[in-house]
Design a protein around this motif. Structure first.
Motif, short mmCIF file in Angstrom:
data_model
loop_
_atom_site.label_atom_id
_atom_site.label_comp_id
_atom_site.label_asym_id
_atom_site.label_seq_id
_atom_site.Cartn_x
_atom_site.Cartn_y
_atom_site.Cartn_z
N ASN A 246 -3.56 -3.62 -7.60
CA ASN A 246 -4.56 -4.67 -7.81
C ASN A 246 -4.29 -5.36 -9.14
O ASN A 246 -4.69 -4.86 -10.18
N SER A 247 -3.65 -6.51 -9.10
CA SER A 247 -3.33 -7.23 -10.34
C SER A 247 -4.60 -7.70 -11.06
O SER A 247 -4.56 -8.00 -12.24
N GLY A 248 -5.72 -7.76 -10.35
CA GLY A 248 -6.99 -8.18 -10.96
C GLY A 248 -7.85 -7.03 -11.43
O GLY A 248 -8.99 -7.24 -11.82
N PHE A 249 -7.32 -5.80 -11.43
CA PHE A 249 -8.12 -4.63 -11.81
C PHE A 249 -8.52 -4.69 -13.27
O PHE A 249 -7.71 -4.94 -14.14
N ARG A 250 -9.82 -4.47 -13.51
CA ARG A 250 -10.35 -4.31 -14.86
C ARG A 250 -11.41 -3.24 -14.79
O ARG A 250 -12.41 -3.39 -14.09
N ALA A 251 -11.22 -2.16 -15.50
CA ALA A 251 -12.15 -1.03 -15.45
C ALA A 251 -13.56 -1.43 -15.84
O ALA A 251 -14.54 -0.92 -15.29
N GLU A 252 -13.69 -2.39 -16.74
CA GLU A 252 -15.03 -2.79 -17.19
C GLU A 252 -15.80 -3.57 -16.12
O GLU A 252 -16.99 -3.80 -16.25
N ARG A 253 -15.12 -3.99 -15.05
CA ARG A 253 -15.76 -4.74 -13.98
C ARG A 253 -16.68 -3.85 -13.16
O ARG A 253 -17.50 -4.32 -12.41
N GLY A 254 -16.55 -2.60 -13.30
CA GLY A 254 -17.34 -1.66 -12.52
C GLY A 254 -16.44 -0.65 -11.88
O GLY A 254 -15.23 -0.84 -11.79
N ARG A 255 -16.99 0.40 -11.45
CA ARG A 255 -16.18 1.49 -10.91
C ARG A 255 -16.32 1.62 -9.40
O ARG A 255 -15.83 2.56 -8.82
N VAL A 256 -16.98 0.69 -8.76
CA VAL A 256 -17.18 0.75 -7.32
C VAL A 256 -16.49 -0.45 -6.67
O VAL A 256 -16.59 -1.57 -7.16
N ILE A 257 -15.78 -0.20 -5.59
CA ILE A 257 -15.20 -1.27 -4.80
C ILE A 257 -15.65 -1.07 -3.36
O ILE A 257 -15.64 0.04 -2.84
N VAL A 258 -16.11 -2.14 -2.76
CA VAL A 258 -16.57 -2.10 -1.37
C VAL A 258 -15.41 -2.51 -0.49
O VAL A 258 -14.72 -3.50 -0.77
N ASP A 259 -15.17 -1.77 0.58
CA ASP A 259 -14.13 -2.11 1.54
C ASP A 259 -14.75 -2.73 2.78
O ASP A 259 -15.76 -2.25 3.28
N VAL A 260 -14.12 -3.79 3.26
CA VAL A 260 -14.48 -4.42 4.53
C VAL A 260 -13.23 -4.34 5.40
O VAL A 260 -12.19 -4.89 5.03
N VAL A 261 -13.31 -3.64 6.52
CA VAL A 261 -12.16 -3.48 7.40
C VAL A 261 -12.28 -4.48 8.54
O VAL A 261 -13.27 -4.49 9.28
N LEU A 262 -11.26 -5.32 8.68
CA LEU A 262 -11.22 -6.34 9.72
C LEU A 262 -10.45 -5.82 10.92
O LEU A 262 -9.86 -4.75 10.88
N GLU A 263 -10.41 -6.61 11.99
CA GLU A 263 -9.85 -6.14 13.25
C GLU A 263 -8.32 -6.09 13.29
O GLU A 263 -7.75 -5.31 14.05
N HIS A 264 -7.63 -6.90 12.48
CA HIS A 264 -6.16 -6.89 12.50
C HIS A 264 -5.61 -7.47 11.20
O HIS A 264 -6.34 -8.06 10.41
N ARG A 265 -4.31 -7.30 11.02
CA ARG A 265 -3.64 -7.69 9.78
C ARG A 265 -3.77 -9.18 9.47
O ARG A 265 -4.02 -9.57 8.34
N ALA A 266 -3.58 -10.03 10.47
CA ALA A 266 -3.64 -11.48 10.24
C ALA A 266 -5.02 -11.92 9.77
O ALA A 266 -5.15 -12.92 9.06
N ALA A 267 -6.05 -11.18 10.15
CA ALA A 267 -7.42 -11.54 9.75
C ALA A 267 -7.60 -11.42 8.24
O ALA A 267 -8.41 -12.16 7.65
N VAL A 268 -6.86 -10.53 7.59
CA VAL A 268 -6.96 -10.39 6.13
C VAL A 268 -6.50 -11.68 5.46
O VAL A 268 -7.19 -12.23 4.60
N ASP A 269 -5.34 -12.18 5.85
CA ASP A 269 -4.81 -13.42 5.27
C ASP A 269 -5.72 -14.61 5.58
O ASP A 269 -5.95 -15.46 4.73
N ALA A 270 -6.24 -14.67 6.80
CA ALA A 270 -7.11 -15.78 7.19
C ALA A 270 -8.40 -15.77 6.37
O ALA A 270 -8.81 -16.81 5.84
N LEU A 271 -9.03 -14.60 6.22
CA LEU A 271 -10.27 -14.53 5.45
C LEU A 271 -10.01 -14.81 3.98
O LEU A 271 -10.80 -15.49 3.33
N TRP A 272 -8.91 -14.34 3.44
CA TRP A 272 -8.54 -14.64 2.05
C TRP A 272 -8.51 -16.16 1.84
O TRP A 272 -9.11 -16.68 0.91
N GLY A 273 -7.82 -16.88 2.73
CA GLY A 273 -7.74 -18.33 2.62
C GLY A 273 -9.09 -19.00 2.71
O GLY A 273 -9.40 -19.91 1.94
N GLU A 274 -9.92 -18.55 3.64
CA GLU A 274 -11.27 -19.11 3.80
C GLU A 274 -12.12 -18.88 2.55
O GLU A 274 -12.83 -19.78 2.09
N LEU A 275 -12.05 -17.68 2.01
CA LEU A 275 -12.86 -17.36 0.82
C LEU A 275 -12.41 -18.15 -0.39
O LEU A 275 -13.24 -18.66 -1.15
#
Length: 111
Positions: free
Chosen positions: A34-63
């Motif tokens: 994670n190139s954006g990791f900063r410990a001071e940002r907090g120690r919890v990360i929430v995971d959202v699991v999507l249905e397939h690999r391509a959905a990760v790239d698509a949602l990244w672009g939308e966000l």
């Protein structure tokens, strides 16, 4: 189980029900993917699991088009999932993942 490297524990996880996993990572492991990791940002990360690999790239672009802060562009994680990380409105990291594909696993980073 616990994953160790260099004589130190870097990842531990446990199932907390059918749809809930609890995982812990060292700062060294988090920084390795994670190139954006900063410990001071907090120690919890929430995971959202999507249905397939391509959905990760698509949602990244939308966000990003909606001006969500991207912390780590999509990449293929050594554990076998496609992954990207964004920041929620409160500054918490949110990891967007595909299901794990064992055929896509690679050696973990040297820590």
């Amino acid at each position: 189980g616990v994953w160790r490297a260099g004589g130190r524990a870097h990842h531990a996880g446990a199932r907390a029900g059918a749809d809930v996993d609890l995982e812990f990572e060292s700062h060294a492991l988090a920084r390795s993917y994670n190139s954006g990791f900063r410990a001071e940002r907090g120690r919890v990360i929430v995971d959202v699991v999507l249905e397939h690999r391509a959905a990760v790239d698509a949602l990244w672009g939308e966000l990003l088009a909606e001006r969500v802060q991207g912390l780590q562009a999509p990449f293929d994680g050594f554990w076998g999932a496609r992954c990207a990380i964004v920041e929620d409105p409160d500054g918490n990291p949110v990891r967007i993942l595909s299901p794990v594909d064992p055929a896509r696993r690679s050696p973990p980073p040297a820590l």
